[in-house]
Design a protein around this motif. Sequence first.
Motif, PDB file in Angstrom:
ATOM      1  N   LYS A  91     -46.693 -31.717  15.164  1.00  0.00           N
ATOM      2  CA  LYS A  91     -46.247 -30.337  14.981  1.00  0.00           C
ATOM      3  C   LYS A  91     -44.879 -30.337  14.313  1.00  0.00           C
ATOM      4  O   LYS A  91     -43.945 -30.975  14.794  1.00  0.00           O
ATOM      5  N   PRO A  92     -44.729 -29.656  13.180  1.00  0.00           N
ATOM      6  CA  PRO A  92     -43.445 -29.682  12.473  1.00  0.00           C
ATOM      7  C   PRO A  92     -42.350 -28.995  13.281  1.00  0.00           C
ATOM      8  O   PRO A  92     -42.604 -28.072  14.048  1.00  0.00           O
ATOM      9  N   ASN A  93     -41.141 -29.502  13.121  1.00  0.00           N
ATOM     10  CA  ASN A  93     -40.000 -28.865  13.760  1.00  0.00           C
ATOM     11  C   ASN A  93     -39.742 -27.535  13.073  1.00  0.00           C
ATOM     12  O   ASN A  93     -39.440 -27.489  11.872  1.00  0.00           O
ATOM     13  N   THR A  94     -39.909 -26.466  13.819  1.00  0.00           N
ATOM     14  CA  THR A  94     -39.850 -25.124  13.244  1.00  0.00           C
ATOM     15  C   THR A  94     -38.967 -24.216  14.083  1.00  0.00           C
ATOM     16  O   THR A  94     -39.008 -24.256  15.309  1.00  0.00           O
ATOM     17  N   LEU A  95     -38.190 -23.385  13.405  1.00  0.00           N
ATOM     18  CA  LEU A  95     -37.413 -22.342  14.064  1.00  0.00           C
ATOM     19  C   LEU A  95     -38.021 -21.003  13.673  1.00  0.00           C
ATOM     20  O   LEU A  95     -38.066 -20.650  12.491  1.00  0.00           O
ATOM     21  N   ASN A  96     -38.513 -20.261  14.660  1.00  0.00           N
ATOM     22  CA  ASN A  96     -39.100 -18.945  14.406  1.00  0.00           C
ATOM     23  C   ASN A  96     -38.021 -17.880  14.469  1.00  0.00           C
ATOM     24  O   ASN A  96     -37.230 -17.839  15.418  1.00  0.00           O
ATOM     25  N   VAL A  97     -38.014 -17.014  13.474  1.00  0.00           N
ATOM     26  CA  VAL A  97     -36.987 -15.972  13.378  1.00  0.00           C
ATOM     27  C   VAL A  97     -37.669 -14.634  13.099  1.00  0.00           C
ATOM     28  O   VAL A  97     -38.585 -14.560  12.268  1.00  0.00           O
ATOM     29  N   SER A  98     -37.225 -13.593  13.784  1.00  0.00           N
ATOM     30  CA  SER A  98     -37.734 -12.240  13.554  1.00  0.00           C
ATOM     31  C   SER A  98     -36.725 -11.463  12.713  1.00  0.00           C
ATOM     32  O   SER A  98     -35.540 -11.400  13.061  1.00  0.00           O
ATOM     33  N   CYS A  99     -37.205 -10.889  11.621  1.00  0.00           N
ATOM     34  CA  CYS A  99     -36.336 -10.203  10.659  1.00  0.00           C
ATOM     35  C   CYS A  99     -36.748  -8.735  10.563  1.00  0.00           C
ATOM     36  O   CYS A  99     -37.920  -8.435  10.339  1.00  0.00           O
ATOM     37  N   GLU A 138     -39.624  -8.378   1.916  1.00  0.00           N
ATOM     38  CA  GLU A 138     -39.849  -9.819   1.817  1.00  0.00           C
ATOM     39  C   GLU A 138     -39.119 -10.433   0.624  1.00  0.00           C
ATOM     40  O   GLU A 138     -38.579 -11.537   0.719  1.00  0.00           O
ATOM     41  N   SER A 139     -39.084  -9.717  -0.493  1.00  0.00           N
ATOM     42  CA  SER A 139     -38.452 -10.274  -1.689  1.00  0.00           C
ATOM     43  C   SER A 139     -36.947 -10.455  -1.491  1.00  0.00           C
ATOM     44  O   SER A 139     -36.362 -11.450  -1.943  1.00  0.00           O
ATOM     45  N   ARG A 140     -36.302  -9.498  -0.812  1.00  0.00           N
ATOM     46  CA  ARG A 140     -34.865  -9.627  -0.557  1.00  0.00           C
ATOM     47  C   ARG A 140     -34.589 -10.778   0.398  1.00  0.00           C
ATOM     48  O   ARG A 140     -33.636 -11.546   0.211  1.00  0.00           O
ATOM     49  N   LEU A 141     -35.416 -10.919   1.425  1.00  0.00           N
ATOM     50  CA  LEU A 141     -35.264 -12.039   2.350  1.00  0.00           C
ATOM     51  C   LEU A 141     -35.430 -13.357   1.603  1.00  0.00           C
ATOM     52  O   LEU A 141     -34.662 -14.307   1.823  1.00  0.00           O
ATOM     53  N   GLU A 142     -36.393 -13.430   0.709  1.00  0.00           N
ATOM     54  CA  GLU A 142     -36.607 -14.651  -0.075  1.00  0.00           C
ATOM     55  C   GLU A 142     -35.387 -14.972  -0.928  1.00  0.00           C
ATOM     56  O   GLU A 142     -34.946 -16.131  -1.005  1.00  0.00           O
ATOM     57  N   ASP A 143     -34.812 -13.963  -1.572  1.00  0.00           N
ATOM     58  CA  ASP A 143     -33.633 -14.193  -2.410  1.00  0.00           C
ATOM     59  C   ASP A 143     -32.477 -14.782  -1.603  1.00  0.00           C
ATOM     60  O   ASP A 143     -31.798 -15.703  -2.053  1.00  0.00           O
ATOM     61  N   LEU A 163     -28.231 -16.324   7.697  1.00  0.00           N
ATOM     62  CA  LEU A 163     -28.984 -15.078   7.543  1.00  0.00           C
ATOM     63  C   LEU A 163     -28.395 -13.969   8.388  1.00  0.00           C
ATOM     64  O   LEU A 163     -28.312 -12.805   7.957  1.00  0.00           O
ATOM     65  N   GLN A 164     -27.988 -14.281   9.612  1.00  0.00           N
ATOM     66  CA  GLN A 164     -27.341 -13.286  10.468  1.00  0.00           C
ATOM     67  C   GLN A 164     -26.068 -12.750   9.821  1.00  0.00           C
ATOM     68  O   GLN A 164     -25.817 -11.539   9.837  1.00  0.00           O
ATOM     69  N   ASP A 165     -25.269 -13.645   9.286  1.00  0.00           N
ATOM     70  CA  ASP A 165     -24.005 -13.227   8.657  1.00  0.00           C
ATOM     71  C   ASP A 165     -24.256 -12.325   7.456  1.00  0.00           C
ATOM     72  O   ASP A 165     -23.454 -11.421   7.172  1.00  0.00           O
ATOM     73  N   HIS A 166     -25.365 -12.569   6.760  1.00  0.00           N
ATOM     74  CA  HIS A 166     -25.646 -11.765   5.572  1.00  0.00           C
ATOM     75  C   HIS A 166     -26.223 -10.398   5.930  1.00  0.00           C
ATOM     76  O   HIS A 166     -25.717  -9.366   5.461  1.00  0.00           O
ATOM     77  N   PHE A 167     -27.271 -10.380   6.754  1.00  0.00           N
ATOM     78  CA  PHE A 167     -27.981  -9.132   7.033  1.00  0.00           C
ATOM     79  C   PHE A 167     -27.401  -8.358   8.212  1.00  0.00           C
ATOM     80  O   PHE A 167     -27.517  -7.132   8.270  1.00  0.00           O
ATOM     81  N   GLY A 168     -26.818  -9.059   9.178  1.00  0.00           N
ATOM     82  CA  GLY A 168     -26.364  -8.426  10.415  1.00  0.00           C
ATOM     83  C   GLY A 168     -27.045  -9.089  11.599  1.00  0.00           C
ATOM     84  O   GLY A 168     -28.249  -9.361  11.555  1.00  0.00           O
ATOM     85  N   LYS A 169     -26.283  -9.345  12.636  1.00  0.00           N
ATOM     86  CA  LYS A 169     -26.815 -10.084  13.784  1.00  0.00           C
ATOM     87  C   LYS A 169     -27.974  -9.356  14.455  1.00  0.00           C
ATOM     88  O   LYS A 169     -28.848  -9.997  15.052  1.00  0.00           O
ATOM     89  N   GLU A 170     -27.988  -8.042  14.375  1.00  0.00           N
ATOM     90  CA  GLU A 170     -29.055  -7.288  15.042  1.00  0.00           C
ATOM     91  C   GLU A 170     -30.364  -7.296  14.254  1.00  0.00           C
ATOM     92  O   GLU A 170     -31.417  -6.956  14.800  1.00  0.00           O
ATOM     93  N   LEU A 171     -30.308  -7.667  12.981  1.00  0.00           N
ATOM     94  CA  LEU A 171     -31.508  -7.651  12.136  1.00  0.00           C
ATOM     95  C   LEU A 171     -32.181  -9.015  12.044  1.00  0.00           C
ATOM     96  O   LEU A 171     -33.324  -9.109  11.593  1.00  0.00           O
ATOM     97  N   ILE A 172     -31.485 -10.064  12.456  1.00  0.00           N
ATOM     98  CA  ILE A 172     -32.015 -11.428  12.424  1.00  0.00           C
ATOM     99  C   ILE A 172     -31.949 -11.969  13.845  1.00  0.00           C
ATOM    100  O   ILE A 172     -30.862 -12.236  14.366  1.00  0.00           O
ATOM    101  N   HIS A 201     -22.834  -1.684   8.740  1.00  0.00           N
ATOM    102  CA  HIS A 201     -22.777  -2.646   7.644  1.00  0.00           C
ATOM    103  C   HIS A 201     -24.036  -3.503   7.545  1.00  0.00           C
ATOM    104  O   HIS A 201     -24.048  -4.499   6.827  1.00  0.00           O
ATOM    105  N   TRP A 202     -25.096  -3.112   8.248  1.00  0.00           N
ATOM    106  CA  TRP A 202     -26.358  -3.833   8.122  1.00  0.00           C
ATOM    107  C   TRP A 202     -26.818  -3.846   6.673  1.00  0.00           C
ATOM    108  O   TRP A 202     -26.700  -2.848   5.956  1.00  0.00           O
ATOM    109  N   GLN A 203     -27.372  -4.986   6.257  1.00  0.00           N
ATOM    110  CA  GLN A 203     -27.947  -5.107   4.911  1.00  0.00           C
ATOM    111  C   GLN A 203     -29.466  -4.921   5.017  1.00  0.00           C
ATOM    112  O   GLN A 203     -30.224  -5.869   5.158  1.00  0.00           O
ATOM    113  N   TYR A 204     -29.893  -3.674   4.997  1.00  0.00           N
ATOM    114  CA  TYR A 204     -31.312  -3.343   5.112  1.00  0.00           C
ATOM    115  C   TYR A 204     -31.809  -2.805   3.787  1.00  0.00           C
ATOM    116  O   TYR A 204     -31.049  -2.652   2.818  1.00  0.00           O
TER     117      TYR A 204
END
Length: 381
Positions: free
Chosen positions: A141-149, A154-159, A199-208, A377-380
């Motif tokens: 099983k690959p070492n994976t970190l699951n994150v809820s965004c 999706e395109s902005r998250l990918e960028d 990702l938290q620093d970019h989008f906001g801790k409450e969104l990641i 200041h959320w980046q949504y």
Amino acid sequence: MGFDVESIVLIPDDENVGYFLNARKNKIDILIITGGLGPTSDDLTREIIANTAEVELVFQSSLWDALAKRFSGKHNESGKRQAYIPDGFTVLENYCGTAPGFYGFIGNTIVFCLPGPPSEMQDMFRRSVAPLLIEKFDLTKPNTLNVSCFLMCESRLEDVCLEFDSRDITWGTMVGPYKISLYLRGGTEGGRLQFFTYLQDHFGKELIIMGDTHAAENLSTALRASGKVLCTAESITGGLISKLITDIPGSSKLFWGSIVSYSDISKHKLIGIRRETLENFSAVSKEVVEEMCGNILELADVDVSIAVSGYAGGSGDNSEDSGTVWIAVKVVNKHLFASKFKFTGSRDLIRRKTAVAAMLLAETALVRPERLDSCDHWQYS
């Protein structure tokens, strides 16, 4: 899991399944079939698998007894079809519905037959199929970190993921109706955590948020931990916040209820919003949602309130107001917080984003009230 997908096909529940199987058996390692396992005469997957494997369908009385016991009163003679399994195949229990799945070999190909309804199929895959594949193919099983965004496309998250400097970590996403699930794979544990923090620093801790979670679940957990009860005054969302919260078992202990006040007159008559407030500031304003939030809290006599009002737009509505939303949250005897949002997307998507944002704000007000101002200041999107 490390497999190459040879093809994904949509075919009728008829002899086409057999043709597909015969063309691929012994050429692929795994075949997963979903659907056609129900009790009606047009559910033919069992018969087709048995014919292709050149075995008989065998009635398993113990399986039928278990089905009848679990779903007392729901079964009749046609329901017994679900207890017939191709000889030599192994049953996969269905914890979310009636039709069991099964698996076995046709030639050198292992074939898994799962029910069609997504909730049943996904649960069966997670519980039974994935562990079997890991064991059979000796997978690590690959070492994976699951994150809820939340609240992003999706395109902005990918960028933003591409901007993170990591050659060892790969990622994948799965888009759901109320969030994006992000899977960070490989690298070191520290590297994956750095990616998460970035990702938290970019989008906001409450969104990641770490883990596979939902805004309604997080809010319910915060309410339960604090011993507080929530009420809502919904305009733009039309009761969606209430729906998401009451989807969670035990929510009656956490949720007083909601008033869906869609029109101005209902805001005035049901929640007591002053006519002069509506006339001077419009229904979609800080002043109105603050009054909604305060008045519903006083009316319900509970601890926490949410109020939402906005312009969801509609077919062909390209006005500048479309997507403009005001959300207010209040904890009794504490600060009342209101914030303006500008969401993009369809009418349905704007309403879903509003509901998620409102629940994220309410959870923040309960658990991290000092961070409420940072929500501006959320980046949504």
